[in-house]
Design an enzyme around this catalytic site. Structure first.
Site, PDB file in Angstrom:
ATOM      1  N   ASP A 196       5.413   1.172   8.497  1.00  0.00           N
ATOM      2  CA  ASP A 196       4.633   0.108   7.875  1.00  0.00           C
ATOM      3  C   ASP A 196       5.228  -1.233   8.301  1.00  0.00           C
ATOM      4  O   ASP A 196       6.445  -1.358   8.440  1.00  0.00           O
ATOM      5  CB  ASP A 196       4.688   0.248   6.348  1.00  0.00           C
ATOM      6  CG  ASP A 196       3.607  -0.591   5.670  1.00  0.00           C
ATOM      7  OD1 ASP A 196       2.509  -0.054   5.469  1.00  0.00           O
ATOM      8  OD2 ASP A 196       3.873  -1.765   5.365  1.00  0.00           O
ATOM      9  N   LEU A 197       4.374  -2.213   8.534  1.00  0.00           N
ATOM     10  CA  LEU A 197       4.893  -3.517   8.970  1.00  0.00           C
ATOM     11  C   LEU A 197       5.289  -4.376   7.774  1.00  0.00           C
ATOM     12  O   LEU A 197       4.592  -4.388   6.763  1.00  0.00           O
ATOM     13  CB  LEU A 197       3.838  -4.243   9.800  1.00  0.00           C
ATOM     14  CG  LEU A 197       3.561  -3.649  11.182  1.00  0.00           C
ATOM     15  CD1 LEU A 197       2.513  -4.463  11.908  1.00  0.00           C
ATOM     16  CD2 LEU A 197       4.826  -3.571  12.015  1.00  0.00           C
ATOM     17  N   ASP A 202      -1.992  -1.710   8.358  1.00  0.00           N
ATOM     18  CA  ASP A 202      -0.826  -1.778   9.240  1.00  0.00           C
ATOM     19  C   ASP A 202       0.150  -0.640   8.948  1.00  0.00           C
ATOM     20  O   ASP A 202       1.357  -0.772   9.114  1.00  0.00           O
ATOM     21  CB  ASP A 202      -0.128  -3.141   9.107  1.00  0.00           C
ATOM     22  CG  ASP A 202       0.302  -3.447   7.673  1.00  0.00           C
ATOM     23  OD1 ASP A 202       1.302  -4.139   7.497  1.00  0.00           O
ATOM     24  OD2 ASP A 202      -0.369  -2.979   6.729  1.00  0.00           O
TER      25      ASP A 202
END
Length: 296
Positions: free
Chosen positions: A158-159, A201
């Site tokens: 995950d960003l 994302d």
């Protein structure tokens, strides 16, 4: 003028007697090369296929006896390529067994079907698999892990601060970062690994026959390649107004659980990475009863 479907006529001995312009175009022969010279069986992949079609002509499985309606088969182009077609044919002269066939080229339809299938399993932006396909593959891999007693690992990616990219630099730039992650995953992983854009994302990577330690190494490799390539990462901190990093969670399973349990555990590991500041990899092993499964 409209090009009609390819039409091929054969005599009782199976030698081609009629070969129209559309047939020339479909199969790459000129009519001079085939009329009176070429046996119809030569344009089928093998003798069996040619015999089967002749047999079907006399049965009533595809249309009434003496004809075939809409039978799907393959022909062989002069250069050896196989061409998918739909055939409708009829016996013209019972006595001598001559027949005429209309061949409809199915290449475009098959290409369209392939494209539609690709669209149904992939995420358009990144070219990775989508969430729906992920769960199908996951079910098969869980089954295999259980049957062969091999570990199966999952990485959740995950960003951190991705919203800032979209807010400060715009969605096009955000999309560029997501596409880049798609490329990084495709380049970094083995052929048997499955990379998925899970949503937004968040990404998932399924690693068959892989224990948690190896999976953690892969996760770290993904993170370091991202930091090198992404202009908004900690490696390029001085040059940018936003700072994006990756939080990764890794877990493994022996296949005895359902997909949701494993996804939740990888998710939890990822959130632990996030809450400790992001830009690192956290591992959570599998608990079976009170026993922790996983190396070291």
């Amino acid at each position: 003028s409209l090009c009609p479907d390819p039409v091929i006529g054969v005599d009782g001995a199976g030698v081609v007697q009629l070969f129209n312009a559309a047939a020339e175009k479909l199969l790459g022969y000129s009519s001079g090369e085939v009329v009176g010279k070429l046996s119809i069986s030569k344009i089928y992949p093998d003798l069996e296929s040619a015999k089967k079609i002749k047999k079907l002509m006399y049965s009533d499985s595809y249309g009434s006896s003496g004809s075939i309606e809409g039978y799907e088969a393959q022909l062989v182009h002069k250069d050896g390529e196989h061409v998918p077609i739909r055939l409708s044919a009829a016996i013209v002269d019972e006595g001598e067994g001559s027949s005429i066939g209309f061949f409809h080229d199915l290449t475009e339809r098959q290409n369209l079907e392939k494209q539609l299938h690709k669209l149904s399993v992939t995420d358009e932006l990144t070219g990775l698999f989508n969430q729906r396909h992920f769960y199908k593959v996951m079910a098969l891999e869980l089954d295999r892990a259980k049957r062969y007693k091999h570990p199966l690992s999952l990485i959740c990616v995950d960003l951190d601060n991705f919203k800032k990219v979209n807010d400060s630099l715009g969605h096009l730039e955000g999309d560029r970062v997501l596409r880049m992650i798609g490329d990084i995953l495709t380049e970094t992983l083995r052929n048997c690994d499955v990379a998925v854009r899970y949503g937004g994302d968040e990404f998932m990577v399924l690693l068959p026959e892989t224990g948690i330690k190896s999976a953690a190494k892969t996760a770290e490799r993904i993170r370091s390649v991202f930091n090198t390539k992404c202009l908004y990462s900690a490696d390029h901190e001085a040059e940018t107004i936003v700072n994006v990093s990756m939080s990764l969670g890794v877990t493994e399973t022996n296949g005895s659980e359902n997909a949701d349990q494993i996804v939740q555990r990888a998710d939890l590991a990822m959130y632990e990475s996030k809450s400790s500041g992001g830009n690192n990899t956290v591992l959570i092993k599998q608990h079976i009863g009170n026993v922790v499964q996983g190396e070291g």
